[in-house]
Design a protein around this motif. Sequence first.
Motif, PDB file in Angstrom:
ATOM      1  N   ASP A  69       0.999  -1.350  -0.018  1.00  0.00           N
ATOM      2  CA  ASP A  69       0.103  -0.110   0.006  1.00  0.00           C
ATOM      3  C   ASP A  69       0.789   1.338   0.064  1.00  0.00           C
ATOM      4  O   ASP A  69       0.486   2.353  -0.583  1.00  0.00           O
ATOM      5  CB  ASP A  69      -0.966   0.046   1.295  1.00  0.00           C
ATOM      6  N   GLU A  70       1.826   1.058   0.722  1.00  0.00           N
ATOM      7  CA  GLU A  70       2.884   2.378   0.617  1.00  0.00           C
ATOM      8  C   GLU A  70       3.521   2.652  -0.586  1.00  0.00           C
ATOM      9  O   GLU A  70       3.532   4.150  -1.027  1.00  0.00           O
ATOM     10  CB  GLU A  70       4.151   1.836   1.900  1.00  0.00           C
ATOM     11  N   LEU A  71       3.582   1.773  -1.418  1.00  0.00           N
ATOM     12  CA  LEU A  71       4.146   2.324  -2.919  1.00  0.00           C
ATOM     13  C   LEU A  71       3.239   3.000  -3.611  1.00  0.00           C
ATOM     14  O   LEU A  71       3.380   4.046  -4.317  1.00  0.00           O
ATOM     15  CB  LEU A  71       4.544   0.943  -3.524  1.00  0.00           C
ATOM     16  N   PHE A  72       1.829   2.583  -3.672  1.00  0.00           N
ATOM     17  CA  PHE A  72       0.803   3.154  -4.246  1.00  0.00           C
ATOM     18  C   PHE A  72       0.471   4.372  -3.522  1.00  0.00           C
ATOM     19  O   PHE A  72       0.195   5.573  -4.256  1.00  0.00           O
ATOM     20  CB  PHE A  72      -0.493   2.473  -4.241  1.00  0.00           C
ATOM     21  N   SER A  73       0.507   4.693  -2.463  1.00  0.00           N
ATOM     22  CA  SER A  73       0.356   5.784  -1.612  1.00  0.00           C
ATOM     23  C   SER A  73       1.240   6.710  -1.902  1.00  0.00           C
ATOM     24  O   SER A  73       1.195   7.961  -2.111  1.00  0.00           O
ATOM     25  CB  SER A  73       0.183   5.650  -0.098  1.00  0.00           C
ATOM     26  N   ASP A  74       2.559   6.377  -2.018  1.00  0.00           N
ATOM     27  CA  ASP A  74       3.501   7.263  -2.467  1.00  0.00           C
ATOM     28  C   ASP A  74       3.349   7.750  -3.777  1.00  0.00           C
ATOM     29  O   ASP A  74       3.868   9.202  -4.152  1.00  0.00           O
ATOM     30  CB  ASP A  74       4.978   6.553  -2.360  1.00  0.00           C
ATOM     31  N   MET A  75       2.808   7.120  -4.814  1.00  0.00           N
ATOM     32  CA  MET A  75       2.573   7.470  -6.099  1.00  0.00           C
ATOM     33  C   MET A  75       1.488   8.604  -5.983  1.00  0.00           C
ATOM     34  O   MET A  75       1.652   9.730  -6.673  1.00  0.00           O
ATOM     35  CB  MET A  75       2.462   6.541  -6.994  1.00  0.00           C
ATOM     36  N   LEU A  76       0.577   8.352  -5.159  1.00  0.00           N
ATOM     37  CA  LEU A  76      -0.619   9.233  -5.149  1.00  0.00           C
ATOM     38  C   LEU A  76      -0.227  10.549  -4.560  1.00  0.00           C
ATOM     39  O   LEU A  76      -0.699  11.491  -4.912  1.00  0.00           O
ATOM     40  CB  LEU A  76      -1.725   8.702  -4.216  1.00  0.00           C
ATOM     41  N   LYS A  77       0.548  10.461  -3.389  1.00  0.00           N
ATOM     42  CA  LYS A  77       1.023  11.725  -2.695  1.00  0.00           C
ATOM     43  C   LYS A  77       1.816  12.583  -3.725  1.00  0.00           C
ATOM     44  O   LYS A  77       1.724  13.820  -3.847  1.00  0.00           O
ATOM     45  CB  LYS A  77       1.833  11.439  -1.509  1.00  0.00           C
ATOM     46  N   GLU A  78       3.017  11.985  -4.376  1.00  0.00           N
ATOM     47  CA  GLU A  78       3.936  12.439  -5.189  1.00  0.00           C
ATOM     48  C   GLU A  78       3.186  13.371  -6.417  1.00  0.00           C
ATOM     49  O   GLU A  78       3.473  14.415  -6.912  1.00  0.00           O
ATOM     50  CB  GLU A  78       5.076  11.490  -5.830  1.00  0.00           C
ATOM     51  N   SER A  79       2.230  12.544  -7.050  1.00  0.00           N
ATOM     52  CA  SER A  79       1.268  13.069  -8.141  1.00  0.00           C
ATOM     53  C   SER A  79       0.337  14.287  -7.653  1.00  0.00           C
ATOM     54  O   SER A  79      -0.469  14.633  -8.666  1.00  0.00           O
ATOM     55  CB  SER A  79       0.798  12.051  -9.122  1.00  0.00           C
ATOM     56  N   GLN A  80      -0.084  14.036  -6.323  1.00  0.00           N
ATOM     57  CA  GLN A  80      -1.103  15.087  -5.816  1.00  0.00           C
ATOM     58  C   GLN A  80      -2.340  14.531  -6.715  1.00  0.00           C
ATOM     59  O   GLN A  80      -3.226  15.499  -7.174  1.00  0.00           O
ATOM     60  CB  GLN A  80      -0.651  16.340  -5.903  1.00  0.00           C
ATOM     61  N   SER A  81      -2.724  13.260  -6.465  1.00  0.00           N
ATOM     62  CA  SER A  81      -3.895  12.925  -7.192  1.00  0.00           C
ATOM     63  C   SER A  81      -4.799  12.141  -6.287  1.00  0.00           C
ATOM     64  O   SER A  81      -4.215  11.376  -5.358  1.00  0.00           O
ATOM     65  CB  SER A  81      -3.398  12.096  -8.567  1.00  0.00           C
ATOM     66  N   ASP A  82      -6.141  11.935  -6.838  1.00  0.00           N
ATOM     67  CA  ASP A  82      -7.194  11.076  -5.982  1.00  0.00           C
ATOM     68  C   ASP A  82      -7.059   9.747  -6.442  1.00  0.00           C
ATOM     69  O   ASP A  82      -7.465   8.911  -5.892  1.00  0.00           O
ATOM     70  CB  ASP A  82      -8.492  11.894  -6.250  1.00  0.00           C
ATOM     71  N   ILE A  83      -6.679   9.642  -7.813  1.00  0.00           N
ATOM     72  CA  ILE A  83      -6.607   8.260  -8.555  1.00  0.00           C
ATOM     73  C   ILE A  83      -5.472   8.067  -9.226  1.00  0.00           C
ATOM     74  O   ILE A  83      -5.185   8.948 -10.125  1.00  0.00           O
ATOM     75  CB  ILE A  83      -7.890   7.816  -9.123  1.00  0.00           C
ATOM     76  N   ILE A  84      -4.717   6.966  -9.426  1.00  0.00           N
ATOM     77  CA  ILE A  84      -3.578   6.826 -10.465  1.00  0.00           C
ATOM     78  C   ILE A  84      -4.142   5.505 -11.256  1.00  0.00           C
ATOM     79  O   ILE A  84      -4.493   4.611 -10.596  1.00  0.00           O
ATOM     80  CB  ILE A  84      -2.245   6.877  -9.764  1.00  0.00           C
ATOM     81  N   VAL A  85      -4.051   5.873 -12.709  1.00  0.00           N
ATOM     82  CA  VAL A  85      -4.633   4.720 -13.423  1.00  0.00           C
ATOM     83  C   VAL A  85      -3.339   4.242 -14.267  1.00  0.00           C
ATOM     84  O   VAL A  85      -2.528   4.957 -14.798  1.00  0.00           O
ATOM     85  CB  VAL A  85      -5.871   5.057 -14.276  1.00  0.00           C
ATOM     86  N   MET A  86      -3.000   2.994 -14.151  1.00  0.00           N
ATOM     87  CA  MET A  86      -1.944   2.414 -14.939  1.00  0.00           C
ATOM     88  C   MET A  86      -2.479   1.128 -15.883  1.00  0.00           C
ATOM     89  O   MET A  86      -3.543   0.662 -15.741  1.00  0.00           O
ATOM     90  CB  MET A  86      -0.956   2.103 -13.921  1.00  0.00           C
ATOM     91  N   GLY A  87      -1.323   0.788 -16.585  1.00  0.00           N
ATOM     92  CA  GLY A  87      -1.745  -0.595 -17.519  1.00  0.00           C
ATOM     93  C   GLY A  87      -0.317  -1.332 -17.263  1.00  0.00           C
ATOM     94  O   GLY A  87       0.007  -1.532 -16.413  1.00  0.00           O
ATOM     95  N   HIS A  88       0.206  -1.722 -18.635  1.00  0.00           N
ATOM     96  CA  HIS A  88       1.560  -2.351 -18.786  1.00  0.00           C
ATOM     97  C   HIS A  88       1.455  -3.984 -18.304  1.00  0.00           C
ATOM     98  O   HIS A  88       2.095  -4.588 -18.873  1.00  0.00           O
ATOM     99  CB  HIS A  88       2.439  -1.592 -17.836  1.00  0.00           C
ATOM    100  N   THR A  89       1.101  -4.459 -16.996  1.00  0.00           N
ATOM    101  CA  THR A  89       0.956  -5.710 -16.552  1.00  0.00           C
ATOM    102  C   THR A  89      -0.107  -6.555 -17.334  1.00  0.00           C
ATOM    103  O   THR A  89       0.001  -7.618 -17.330  1.00  0.00           O
ATOM    104  CB  THR A  89       0.876  -5.839 -15.052  1.00  0.00           C
ATOM    105  N   HIS A  90      -1.000  -5.969 -18.125  1.00  0.00           N
ATOM    106  CA  HIS A  90      -1.885  -6.700 -18.614  1.00  0.00           C
ATOM    107  C   HIS A  90      -3.062  -7.694 -17.519  1.00  0.00           C
ATOM    108  O   HIS A  90      -3.635  -8.348 -17.979  1.00  0.00           O
ATOM    109  CB  HIS A  90      -1.501  -7.532 -19.758  1.00  0.00           C
TER     110      HIS A  90
END
Length: 254
Positions: free
Chosen positions: A153-174
Amino acid sequence: MNNGTDMVRIAVFSDVHGNLPALEAVLNDIEKRGIQQKFCLGDLVDFAPWGNEVIEKIRDLNIPCLMGNHDERIAFNIPVIPLSKHSEEETEARFVAIDHSKKNITETNKKFLSELPFHLKLNYKVGGRHWNIQLVHSSLWSNDTYLYETESDELFSDMLKESQSDIIVMGHTHLSFKKYLKTTGWAVNCGSVGRSKEDNRLASYLILTMNEKEIFPEIVQIAYPIEETALAIEESAIPDYYAAFLRNENISVL
């Protein structure tokens, strides 16, 4: 982006990988739902034979699109490096499939891929609330990082905090997932349109619904003519390995 309505819906999809029948099925489904705004997280090319047609459809429809790692490799002729997680059979097939794209994607389409952005940040005003949406191909820091639902959870939380976003959407892994983090927001993988690694092999995309109180992600998975794509692969110079994968014939592609 600014919108003063009571509800906004957008669609986000990723990883088409040259699979035109899958892309058309997804776009038709989005249209039937009356969703106007669409975004693509990249990887338009490699592994199915319609790389040029997929690029041209995304371009002609003016769908904002990110640069996936495969797009970058084809645009700039980046050498293919074997990955330790791949079997010898998959490694050989991967080299041939990517080389096929390098030879067949037109120079005009390579230029289009070369100019795609790495990230895209969206802001929607719904009623009195602003929603910040961060779109990436694989992560904030790379377009070739494999992040799965099992990450901390910490990894995703860090991305959300760094991007100052409410949701981060990704792909790549299929592989699609939705992960809600109480203090920071949503981490979502929209899955793959054209080369799903999920057991059902369905084309996957994301609908985001926003109102003044909440933002709600919904993963949508739809059928498309998989056999049409598999046969087209077999009729092309692309290895049959990927046709067998689409048919889910006991082949594991990592």
